[in-house]
Design an enzyme around this catalytic site. Structure first.
Site, mmCIF file in Angstrom:
data_model
loop_
_atom_site.group_PDB
_atom_site.id
_atom_site.type_symbol
_atom_site.label_atom_id
_atom_site.label_comp_id
_atom_site.label_asym_id
_atom_site.label_seq_id
_atom_site.Cartn_x
_atom_site.Cartn_y
_atom_site.Cartn_z
ATOM 1 N N LYS A 139 -117.924 40.739 74.656
ATOM 2 C CA LYS A 139 -116.529 40.344 74.822
ATOM 3 C C LYS A 139 -115.636 41.077 73.827
ATOM 4 O O LYS A 139 -114.488 41.425 74.131
ATOM 5 C CB LYS A 139 -116.395 38.827 74.638
ATOM 6 C CG LYS A 139 -114.955 38.298 74.736
ATOM 7 C CD LYS A 139 -114.374 38.482 76.119
ATOM 8 C CE LYS A 139 -112.895 38.120 76.221
ATOM 9 N NZ LYS A 139 -112.491 36.873 75.601
ATOM 10 N N MET A 144 -107.640 28.019 78.092
ATOM 11 C CA MET A 144 -108.887 28.458 78.702
ATOM 12 C C MET A 144 -109.785 27.274 79.056
ATOM 13 O O MET A 144 -110.239 27.127 80.187
ATOM 14 C CB MET A 144 -109.609 29.420 77.768
ATOM 15 C CG MET A 144 -108.986 30.798 77.670
ATOM 16 S SD MET A 144 -109.198 31.795 79.172
ATOM 17 C CE MET A 144 -110.933 32.237 79.030
ATOM 18 N N GLY A 145 -110.063 26.429 78.069
ATOM 19 C CA GLY A 145 -110.999 25.339 78.287
ATOM 20 C C GLY A 145 -110.575 24.382 79.379
ATOM 21 O O GLY A 145 -111.402 23.932 80.185
ATOM 22 N N SER A 160 -113.825 36.097 80.006
ATOM 23 C CA SER A 160 -112.569 36.787 80.269
ATOM 24 C C SER A 160 -112.001 36.327 81.598
ATOM 25 O O SER A 160 -112.734 36.121 82.560
ATOM 26 C CB SER A 160 -112.782 38.307 80.296
ATOM 27 O OG SER A 160 -111.571 38.979 80.598
ATOM 28 N N ASN A 215 -113.882 32.824 71.161
ATOM 29 C CA ASN A 215 -113.877 34.225 70.720
ATOM 30 C C ASN A 215 -114.458 34.376 69.316
ATOM 31 O O ASN A 215 -113.936 35.102 68.477
ATOM 32 C CB ASN A 215 -112.448 34.785 70.751
ATOM 33 C CG ASN A 215 -112.021 35.157 72.159
ATOM 34 O OD1 ASN A 215 -112.844 35.504 73.003
ATOM 35 N ND2 ASN A 215 -110.733 35.070 72.430
#
Length: 291
Positions: free
Chosen positions: A165, A11-12, A113, A87
């Site tokens: 989330k 993700m990052g 997301s 998260n």
């Protein structure tokens, strides 16, 4: 903007890529030397940023996030801003915000997301924090979200972004469970000759059309029976947290709870339960379990 990104994983790393494509200057750090990091320590990252700094944290929830927050508290100055985009459980956000506030450091949480497709499609961003901090980082948030009016919301105060989330991911679990049950039923039925083709046809015109269905249809192209995919589903915690919160609020969540239990069962969590049930059936009725 000039922003630091801690955590350059699936993700990052993609988020940093999208931010750079949006014209922002990103200084990236990851603990792995094999990552595409720009600096080799959090100290170097902080020194590379202009004040007042903005540092985005994208590391696993729990101890890894706690450790990064504690380190940043020693490195940053008053009015610097930390954004937790991982998260993290929403209840931990209040603790992190209070800890940083002791040094005058600002804090926001952002549920994000979009998965590995986010660099191309954009991310749905759910922020929690003050309106002042939200406006401060809005250029970054606008670069992360998809083009168009939707995809970004200030959900409430600190913790609200991760709470939103959490609910989002729990809904996702329920949707995936329903699609999986539908596929399995058609696969077992002699009436349907090609379940993959049936579900792929639902992509257009159907009330169940969705991005999840699109992704499933993509997988069908290479493996129509899904036989190459192991029957194991991992869960990252959000559905469990939502069920716990819903119980406290008196909200029934049978679909989310069922989807959560199925994912836990897929990892062998129900083996002892099923062995006990088979034993009792054999004892009272002489039922013989066949594998």
């Amino acid at each position: 903007m000039n922003i630091g990104m801690i955590g350059l994983g699936r993700m990052g790393g993609h988020m940093a890529q999208r931010l750079r494509e949006g014209g922002h200057a990103v200084v990236g750090y990851d603990s792995s030397p094999q990552s595409d990091r720009d600096v080799d320590s959090m100290e170097a990252l902080v020194k590379a940023l202009s004040s007042p700094r903005v540092v985005w944290v994208m590391v696993p929830a729990g101890e890894p996030t706690d450790s990064v927050i504690e380190t940043l508290a020693q490195l940053l100055d008053a009015e610097d801003l930390v954004v937790d985009g991982g998260n993290t459980r929403y209840a931990d956000d209040t603790r992190h915000a209070r800890y940083l506030d002791q040094r005058g450091i600002r804090f926001m949480d952002c549920g994000v997301s979009g998965g590995v497709w986010g660099a191309e499609r954009g991310y749905a961003v759910m922020a929690g924090g003050s309106l002042e901090d939200f406006e401060r980082v809005k250029p970054v948030l606008d670069a992360l979200k998809p083009s168009g009016p939707d995809g970004l919301v200030l959900a409430g105060g600190v913790g609200a972004g991760h709470y939103a989330k959490m609910v989002h991911n729990a809904i996702e679990y329920g949707m995936m469970q329903a699609l999986g049950e539908g596929f399995a039923t058609m696969a077992k039925s002699p009436c349907i000759t090609n379940p993959a083709a049936v579900m792929t046809s639902w992509k257009s015109g159907s009330v169940v059309s969705s991005w999840l269905l699109d992704l499933l249809a993509n997988a069908f192209e290479d493996d129509p029976t899904l036989s190459g995919m192991p029957p194991v589903a991992n869960e990252s915690g959000e559905a469990k947290w939502m069920v716990e919160s819903a119980l406290e609020l008196g909200v029934p969540t049978p679909v989310t709870a069922a989807a959560l239990h199925m994912q836990q069962m897929s990892r062998g969590g129900a083996d002892d339960i099923l062995r006990a049930i088979s034993t009792m059936r054999a004892q009272f009725g002489g039922h013989v379990t066949k594998v």
